[in-house]
Design a protein around this motif. Sequence first.
Motif: not given
Length: 331
Positions: A101-102, A153, A158
């Motif tokens: 999610e991150e 990412a 992300i």
Amino acid sequence: LVSFGERMSTLLLYLSAQKRGMSVQLTDSRNCIITDQNFTAANLLKAQSYEKIRHTIQPRENHIIIAQGFIGATETGITTTLGRGGSDYTASIMGAALGAEEVQIWTDVTGIMTTDPRLIPQAKTIQEISYEEAAELAYFGAKVIHPATIQPAIELSIPVFVKNTRDPLAYGTRIHTRGSSRGIQAITSKKHITVITVKSSRMLNAYGFLQNIFTVFARHRISVDLVTTSEVSVSVTVENSPRLAQAAAELQEFSQVDIQPDHAILSLVGTDLWKEGSLTSQVFSALHGIPLRMISLGGSDINLSLVVPAEHMETSVKRLHHQLFETNFAS
């Protein structure tokens, strides 16, 4: 030998977490970060690595997985290192492979700032910034993140957070698809820059002249930062390199070469800079009296870069920051 620091520190962290009764697992990154044999600056083999990561690392709730950053291994198991920024890069690789999610990058400053806080204590944290802006800042001197860090990412959009270990509750900076606003976000600088000007009357209306120049730089593995051209000359900036003399000798075989060391690049990064009609006048006003060797705007919508003699770098950054972030113009 260089890998032992990461291997020992993660073992200590694992044992400390275990002693506190945490659910914890220690993973050897060399089993899942697969690279080529370019030792000290290894390149990721993405498909093999992502497959290994998904097989090796299986996150679950309330469970901590500790792995080394910075190190990997070849397909035959020989230890490699990823180079500067390799630990943050590893986090981004694993986050992308697992569809996180991150991704959080923990450092010693509160996120990405409007300029180097060691130079200007009034520098402020940027709360939101785009991937492209962060990458430009990293490439042109911002040391808080490495240019390669956020690339994995980006592919999956992300968000990447840059946070401060000394102030863990602070928001830091969120890097994602879009920044918070249009206009200047930050100023960064890079020293140890050499300006190379290649002149030749044969360049006029000639095909392949630029290709010949950049072929020489490519052959000597010299990366070019900025480029400006006229009818008969090309000026480029490069970081100091031990191969520079050899490259210059090759260029002299078909052109006149002028080498000017001891320069610095100042980069003003933000969104749609060319649409800010008053920006250039504000910049030139702030730098009145400082010689500008090169100016680059248009190659990127998010970067206005200036080349100045190295001895003027700090003064230039201070003047620009005051003009763009500490006056009514910034508001």
